[in-house]
Design a protein around this motif. Structure first.
Motif, PDB file in Angstrom:
ATOM      1  N   GLY A  14       0.796  -1.223   0.000  1.00 41.59           N
ATOM      2  CA  GLY A  14       0.000   0.000   0.000  1.00 41.59           C
ATOM      3  C   GLY A  14       0.827   1.270   0.000  1.00 41.59           C
ATOM      4  N   ALA A  15       2.061   1.201  -0.467  1.00 41.63           N
ATOM      5  CA  ALA A  15       2.963   2.357  -0.440  1.00 41.63           C
ATOM      6  C   ALA A  15       2.775   3.221  -1.688  1.00 41.63           C
ATOM      7  CB  ALA A  15       4.412   1.888  -0.354  1.00 41.63           C
ATOM      8  N   PRO A  16       2.733   4.536  -1.551  1.00 38.46           N
ATOM      9  CA  PRO A  16       2.638   5.413  -2.722  1.00 38.46           C
ATOM     10  C   PRO A  16       3.889   5.291  -3.607  1.00 38.46           C
ATOM     11  CG  PRO A  16       2.127   6.595  -0.703  1.00 38.46           C
ATOM     12  CD  PRO A  16       2.718   5.282  -0.298  1.00 38.46           C
ATOM     13  N   VAL A  17       3.710   5.595  -4.899  1.00 42.69           N
ATOM     14  CA  VAL A  17       4.779   5.459  -5.878  1.00 42.69           C
ATOM     15  C   VAL A  17       4.896   6.753  -6.682  1.00 42.69           C
ATOM     16  CG1 VAL A  17       5.524   4.235  -7.965  1.00 42.69           C
ATOM     17  CG2 VAL A  17       4.524   2.963  -6.073  1.00 42.69           C
ATOM     18  N   GLN A  77      -9.674   8.614 -10.444  1.00 42.69           N
ATOM     19  CA  GLN A  77     -10.273   7.440  -9.805  1.00 42.69           C
ATOM     20  C   GLN A  77     -10.252   6.229 -10.746  1.00 42.69           C
ATOM     21  OE1 GLN A  77     -14.521   7.703  -9.034  1.00 42.69           O
ATOM     22  NE2 GLN A  77     -14.244   6.674  -7.059  1.00 42.69           N
ATOM     23  N   ILE A  78     -10.421   6.452 -12.044  1.00 40.35           N
ATOM     24  CA  ILE A  78     -10.410   5.345 -13.002  1.00 40.35           C
ATOM     25  C   ILE A  78      -9.107   4.578 -12.935  1.00 40.35           C
ATOM     26  CG2 ILE A  78     -10.373   4.799 -15.481  1.00 40.35           C
ATOM     27  CD1 ILE A  78     -12.314   7.185 -15.862  1.00 40.35           C
ATOM     28  N   PHE A  79      -7.998   5.306 -12.832  1.00 44.65           N
ATOM     29  CA  PHE A  79      -6.673   4.675 -12.850  1.00 44.65           C
ATOM     30  C   PHE A  79      -6.139   4.385 -11.459  1.00 44.65           C
ATOM     31  CE2 PHE A  79      -6.880   6.679 -16.999  1.00 44.65           C
ATOM     32  CZ  PHE A  79      -6.301   5.733 -17.827  1.00 44.65           C
ATOM     33  N   ASP A  80      -6.524   5.195 -10.475  1.00 46.30           N
ATOM     34  CA  ASP A  80      -5.872   5.137  -9.165  1.00 46.30           C
ATOM     35  C   ASP A  80      -6.860   5.509  -8.078  1.00 46.30           C
ATOM     36  OD1 ASP A  80      -3.866   5.098  -7.182  1.00 46.30           O
ATOM     37  OD2 ASP A  80      -3.353   7.199  -7.542  1.00 46.30           O
ATOM     38  N   ALA A  81      -7.810   4.638  -7.863  1.00 52.56           N
ATOM     39  CA  ALA A  81      -8.911   4.946  -6.942  1.00 52.56           C
ATOM     40  C   ALA A  81      -8.430   5.166  -5.520  1.00 52.56           C
ATOM     41  CB  ALA A  81      -9.940   3.821  -6.978  1.00 52.56           C
ATOM     42  N   ASP A  82      -7.344   4.494  -5.138  1.00 52.34           N
ATOM     43  CA  ASP A  82      -6.851   4.605  -3.760  1.00 52.34           C
ATOM     44  C   ASP A  82      -5.836   5.735  -3.577  1.00 52.34           C
ATOM     45  OD1 ASP A  82      -8.417   2.472  -2.913  1.00 52.34           O
ATOM     46  OD2 ASP A  82      -6.900   1.013  -3.518  1.00 52.34           O
ATOM     47  N   ASP A  83      -5.588   6.508  -4.639  1.00 54.28           N
ATOM     48  CA  ASP A  83      -4.694   7.674  -4.560  1.00 54.28           C
ATOM     49  C   ASP A  83      -3.296   7.279  -4.080  1.00 54.28           C
ATOM     50  OD1 ASP A  83      -4.045  10.303  -4.937  1.00 54.28           O
ATOM     51  OD2 ASP A  83      -4.919  11.034  -3.067  1.00 54.28           O
ATOM     52  N   ARG A  84      -2.710   6.303  -4.760  1.00 56.84           N
ATOM     53  CA  ARG A  84      -1.366   5.841  -4.414  1.00 56.84           C
ATOM     54  C   ARG A  84      -0.321   6.321  -5.413  1.00 56.84           C
ATOM     55  NH1 ARG A  84      -0.652   5.088   0.441  1.00 56.84           N
ATOM     56  NH2 ARG A  84      -1.906   6.960   0.124  1.00 56.84           N
ATOM     57  N   MET A  85      -0.743   6.902  -6.525  1.00 55.14           N
ATOM     58  CA  MET A  85       0.189   7.398  -7.527  1.00 55.14           C
ATOM     59  C   MET A  85       0.438   8.889  -7.298  1.00 55.14           C
ATOM     60  SD  MET A  85       1.024   4.823  -9.462  1.00 55.14           S
ATOM     61  CE  MET A  85       1.812   5.720 -10.801  1.00 55.14           C
ATOM     62  N   ASN A  86       1.621   9.208  -6.799  1.00 52.81           N
ATOM     63  CA  ASN A  86       2.004  10.607  -6.549  1.00 52.81           C
ATOM     64  C   ASN A  86       0.851  11.386  -5.909  1.00 52.81           C
ATOM     65  OD1 ASN A  86       3.853  12.685  -6.530  1.00 52.81           O
ATOM     66  ND2 ASN A  86       3.667  13.172  -8.697  1.00 52.81           N
ATOM     67  N   PRO A  87       0.365  10.915  -4.776  1.00 56.82           N
ATOM     68  CA  PRO A  87      -0.860  11.491  -4.192  1.00 56.82           C
ATOM     69  C   PRO A  87      -0.708  12.962  -3.816  1.00 56.82           C
ATOM     70  CG  PRO A  87       0.252  10.025  -2.631  1.00 56.82           C
ATOM     71  CD  PRO A  87       0.927   9.835  -3.947  1.00 56.82           C
ATOM     72  N   GLY A  88      -1.831  13.678  -3.953  1.00 51.01           N
ATOM     73  CA  GLY A  88      -1.875  15.083  -3.563  1.00 51.01           C
ATOM     74  C   GLY A  88      -1.422  16.046  -4.634  1.00 51.01           C
ATOM     75  N   LYS A  89      -0.975  15.517  -5.763  1.00 51.77           N
ATOM     76  CA  LYS A  89      -0.499  16.379  -6.845  1.00 51.77           C
ATOM     77  C   LYS A  89      -1.507  16.344  -8.009  1.00 51.77           C
ATOM     78  CE  LYS A  89       3.039  16.872  -4.210  1.00 51.77           C
ATOM     79  NZ  LYS A  89       4.467  16.879  -4.451  1.00 51.77           N
ATOM     80  N   VAL A  90      -1.716  17.436  -8.648  1.00 50.18           N
ATOM     81  CA  VAL A  90      -2.602  17.649  -9.800  1.00 50.18           C
ATOM     82  C   VAL A  90      -4.078  17.473  -9.417  1.00 50.18           C
ATOM     83  CG1 VAL A  90      -3.151  17.117 -12.201  1.00 50.18           C
ATOM     84  CG2 VAL A  90      -0.802  16.843 -11.382  1.00 50.18           C
ATOM     85  N   ALA A  91      -4.461  16.252  -9.043  1.00 52.60           N
ATOM     86  CA  ALA A  91      -5.869  15.977  -8.766  1.00 52.60           C
ATOM     87  C   ALA A  91      -5.986  14.854  -7.750  1.00 52.60           C
ATOM     88  CB  ALA A  91      -6.606  15.605 -10.054  1.00 52.60           C
ATOM     89  N   ALA A  92      -7.158  14.777  -7.128  1.00 57.48           N
ATOM     90  CA  ALA A  92      -7.427  13.709  -6.161  1.00 57.48           C
ATOM     91  C   ALA A  92      -8.730  13.025  -6.548  1.00 57.48           C
ATOM     92  CB  ALA A  92      -7.531  14.280  -4.749  1.00 57.48           C
TER      93      ALA A  92
END
Length: 960
Positions: free
Chosen positions: A59-62, A498-513
């Motif tokens: 569950g680590a962000p990337v 959300q379509i690609f990254d519903a759990d917000d693990r890809m570079n979270p907090g940047k561009v969009a949530a």
């Protein structure tokens, strides 16, 4: 921790969770700081896929990272950073006929273009960081650069992408026909789910997407949902470009290439101010130039003060206070020139009639162009003005409204009292760059910055523009996107995420949530807010950093020029190891984190900092080439002085650090010492005792020192006196250079004097961080030379590293002391042999015939390159009829004590093999090898059959 353990066990690559790596990757080129959980440097694309899989299991962000030069905060985050640049940098295939290439994301733009050059092709977009940015990073940011005028944004060059979602879907994406779409749905699975969701998002909001996206050439802000429209081919690849690692991980990219213009010409047009230059853009752009750039007098003034491109380049500017630089291309020189001439003719007699200068010399063009490319670095620390920052540095508006926008933007800057702010950028596409003197060190200043950013966003939106025209949204602009797009479109961004990254693990907090999530505010995670460490007592004075080491440690703005792979000097060890920690930027960031004390907690005693600095050659290349003049050699010396305070030092610090003393002792019996240090068996013991690498040959002491020879001979003639400085290396190892210099100077009519007592510049103590001793040595030297200095007697230095001490290190080490006035005199009165002869004996240094028949290749010493340059040597060689090729191959690799120290031999040799040593070996028979630096000569002698000479020796052949 289990994440680190699993990454190490399952990923074919380098896994770093240490404090030094986390410190180096805690920053990009923005105002933000977020130390990562850890760093993975995969050996292959497959290894990167496995790294994402392991992170998903935990569950680590990337976050993917290329050159790390992003200006909006998208390249730092509290996750696992995947650095693609070291290994995943292949050109997989090239199709010349279709002008396409498949590349891995870590390949550097300049390196790729070098590979493409023999085929007459290049990548279209070319950001100013072209020597360090990667294709993956360009895709992440939808990069542009000046060449976007002709070739568009990176999205326009992307044909297909191989991508990986956080939940494990690996797929190729690109333009999607209805037939292909139906096939994807028929195949089922997670890929079908993604495509179906994207199509539904588009179909339900088609009118909104078509009407709310600004129709301008430089819209980079937001996700490219418009690329999903039917008229754009439902192009999923282009809809993912510019998503800044928030949606997918890019594994490979197929991109379009373009023919290289065979000839180019540059027209520079001067206008009364930058606003009227902006007014002229539409008329100029109608002539379809390759590039159309703007710059104002503030940038030019800063470039002049900091000597960004040399005085001659600035003299080439036409009259004006605002300029347009317009580049045209053609298959012939005449075609390129005629296109520029037609433009000028069409402008004559109109309200946009400019003052014009044509650049016929490609080298002149390049020097002038460098002023524009250096904008970000040149304006970061404007002399006599507050530091500047990103934060509103690349908004874009319709080009036909640029002049009016610039006027309104200037009013806004004045309203907030942001002072002297330069305006420049890609004017042909309405993109304006600037760095502003935001006060980001205290809450009130940050609150003012927020108010300004909000008003600036509203201003841009009122012009139908984009908050970002090049650098992306990241954190700087993410929360402002509703001002530009409206809340409905921003909600679509969240659904797309959300379509690609519903759990917000890809570079979270940047561009969009995704729905329910939040992006970081523009005033969170600020680098300088809260950076207020205690100011340590230091040896050097750091005059360009308000006399604060804490400011020097934070000087780097992340441009990353130190990560270039060719040309110039900086950064030799990075070019060998390809490690962020071994770049000037990486080391600077680690020093800043050391002063902060959060990630690196043991201050001057830190082993992480020591390890990062260990492979710094102290070449000073960064002082001369870094756009903000980070001086890592000085910082390293300062660190070593504190790190080893009251502690045993490495053996090499006692052997080579005290070399002047040992050399003086050896002069009593040099032959006996040479026999001892070179005797089989004893040689190895001597090296072991001195901390010298067993593979390195020890240099031999001269049978007679230069000063002993001169004492027997004495001064001759009654001309103007000059002091010839008997540095340790010339004096004890290469006295022939000193003797040759005496002959040349006397032939030119000067009376040569040599200090009657042994003196030293302190170089070896400085390079090993023994700064207390170095200061004592320098004080003694300055006092001994003071009578001559006060009479204005010049000092001629033969060893560039020693001259560099007098000209730069000494004033900064002895600042504020009783001898400081004489130190300043010494700095001003120290000359290289070439500088002195050109200035004071110009009639003497002129060849009596058209040429001497001597051909030479010259290796400039790194310290000379950094402190005063090689122009005088180049001119002198030309004057005396020596045909010289000046190498631009970087450092020789020996770098004083560095290449002798145990454990440094391999890196030292590898640095030399990057360019200097092959160039020497490949020189034509009879070519003379010219190297003023003792280190350069030693490395060349030990690794090639060549026997290099000092400039003084070559001049003595020709002139005496």
């Amino acid at each position: 921790m289990s994440l680190q353990r699993d990454l190490e066990a399952r990923v074919d690559g380098e896994v770093r969770f240490d404090a030094g790596s986390r410190a180096a990757y805690a920053h990009d080129s923005s105002n933000y700081r977020q130390p990562p959980i850890g760093v993975v440097v995969p050996h292959s694309v497959e290894a990167a896929v496995e790294a994402v899989r392991v992170c998903r299991d935990h569950g680590a962000p990337v976050l993917s990272r290329g050159g790390g030069t992003s200006l909006a905060g998208q390249c730092c985050n509290e996750g696992v950073v995947i650095d693609w640049s070291k290994y995943c940098n292949r050109l997989v295939w090239l199709d010349e006929t279709r002008r396409r290439a498949l590349v891995e994301p870590g390949i550097c733009l300049d390196d790729l273009n070098d590979r493409l050059k023999p085929h007459g092709l290049h990548v279209g977009p070319k950001p100013s960081t072209h020597d360090t940015c990667t294709i993956g990073g360009m895709i992440g940011n939808n990069s542009c650069g000046a060449s976007a005028q002709a070739y568009g944004k990176m999205a326009d060059s992307v044909i297909r992408l191989e991508v990986l979602t956080y939940d494990g879907v690996r797929m190729w994406v690109g333009e999607t026909s209805d037939e292909e779409y139906e096939k994807i749905l028929a195949d089922g699975g997670r890929r079908a789910e993604i495509y179906r969701a994207m199509r539904e998002l588009r179909d339900e909001n088609m009118a909104l997407i078509r009407t709310r996206y600004p129709d301008i050439p430089r819209r980079v802000s937001g996700y490219n949902l418009d690329s999903l429209l039917p008229e754009k081919g439902f192009n999923v690849a282009r809809a993912l470009v510019g998503s800044e690692s928030t949606l997918v991980t890019v594994l490979q990219a197929e991109i379009e290439l373009f023919p290289v213009a065979k000839y180019q010409t540059l027209a520079v047009m001067g206008y009364p101010d930058i606003f009227r230059a902006g007014d002229a853009v539409t008329r100029v752009a109608s002539h379809r130039p390759l590039a159309l750039e703007g710059l104002d007098e503030t940038l030019v003034d800063v470039a002049r003060a900091e000597n960004v491109a040399g005085k001659d380049a600035l003299e080439g500017l036409p009259e004006g206070s605002g300029w347009l630089m317009v580049r045209f291309g053609g298959d012939t020189r005449e075609e390129a020139d005629s296109r520029a001439e037609r433009m000028i003719k069409e402008l004559r007699g109109t309200e946009h009639d400019p003052h014009v200068v044509f650049m016929d010399d490609p080298a002149e063009e390049e020097r002038l162009w460098r002023i524009r490319e250096a904008g970000l670095g040149a304006t970061a620390y404007p002399p006599g003005h507050p530091d500047t920052h990103e934060g509103w540095e690349d908004a874009a508006v319709p080009p036909d409204r640029l002049g009016d926008y610039l006027r309104d933007f200037r009013k806004l800057l004045d309203e907030f009292d942001y002072g002297r702010t330069s305006l420049y950028g890609h004017f042909g596409q309405g993109c304006v760059h600037t760095r502003i003197a935001f006060d980001l060190e205290d809450p009130d200043g940050v609150a003012k910055y927020r108010r300004f950013a909000e008003q600036a966003a509203r201003l841009v939106a009122s012009y139908g523009g984009s908050l970002s025209g090049e650098h992306g949204d990241g954190q700087s602009r993410a929360e402002l996107l509703p001002i530009m797009f409206g809340t409905e479109i921003v909600e679509l961004f969240g659904r797309y995420k959300q379509i690609f990254d519903a759990d917000d693990r890809m570079n979270p907090g940047k561009v969009a949530a995704p729905p329910g999530g939040r992006v970081y505010r523009l005033d969170q995670n600020l680098d300088h807010l809260g950076y207020d460490p205690a100011e340590p007592r230091t040896h050097f004075s750091y005059p360009k950093d308000h006399h604060r080491f804490t400011h020097a440690a934070a000087r780097c703005v992340g441009i990353g020029k130190c990560r270039s792979s060719s040309g110039g000097v900086m950064c030799p060890s990075y070019r060998v190891t390809r490690e962020e920690e071994h770049s000037t930027r990486g080391r600077a960031r680690i020093l800043m984190e050391m002063m902060r004390g959060d990630v690196i907690t043991d201050g001057w005693r830190s082993d992480e900092v020591h390890d990062a600095l260990d492979l710094c050659l102290a070449c000073k290349g960064c002082r001369g080439e870094c756009p903000v003049n980070v001086d890592m050699a000085t910082y390293k010396a300062e660190f070593l002085s504190h790190h080893y305070r009251w502690r045993p030092r490495p053996l090499a610090h006692y052997s080579m650090g005290w070399l002047p003393l040992w050399a003086r002792m050896a002069s009593a019996a040099p032959r006996a010492v040479n026999a001892l240090t070179h005797a089989k068996g004893l040689n190895r013991a001597v090296k072991r005792a001195g901390g010298i690498d067993r593979h390195r040959d020890l240099p031999s002491f001269a049978s007679e020192r230069f000063t002993d020879w001169f004492a027997r001979r004495g001064s001759q003639g009654d001309g103007e006196p000059v002091v010839l400085w008997p540095d340790t290396f010339t004096n004890n190892f290469h006295p022939d250079a000193g003797k040759a210099a005496v002959r040349v100077l006397e032939a030119a009519g000067f009376r040569v004097e040599v200090p009657p007592v042994p003196l030293c510049c302190g170089l070896t103590w400085i390079s090993t961080g023994q700064l207390g001793v170095a200061a004592r040595v320098l004080r003694r030297t300055v006092r001994a030379l003071a009578p001559r200095l006060r009479r204005g007697v010049p000092v001629i230095g033969l060893e560039p590293s020693c001259s560099a001490v007098f000209r730069s290190d000494a004033p900064e080490l002895l600042s504020g002391e009783p001898v400081s006035e004489d130190v300043e005199r010494l700095a001003k009165q120290t000359h290289s042999l070439s500088e002195f002869l050109l200035d004071r004996a110009s009639g003497f240094v002129t060849a009596p015939s058209p040429g001497t028949g001597i051909h030479a290749i010259a290796q400039p010493h790194c310290h000379q390159h950094a402190i005063w340059g090689f122009d005088a040597d180049r001119e002198l060689l030309k004057r005396v009829g020596i045909e010289a090729e000046v190498l631009d191959e970087g450092c020789c690799g020996l770098a004083g004590n560095f290449g002798f120290e145990r454990g440094h031999y391999d890196v030292s040799v590898d640095v030399g093999e990057l360019g200097v040593l092959p160039a020497v070996r490949n020189a034509a028979d009879g070519t003379r090898i010219l190297a003023d630096g003792f280190s350069c000569r030693t490395q060349i002698e030990q690794r090639t059959p060549a026997r290099p000479v000092h400039l003084a020796e070559l001049l003595a052949e020709v002139l005496t």
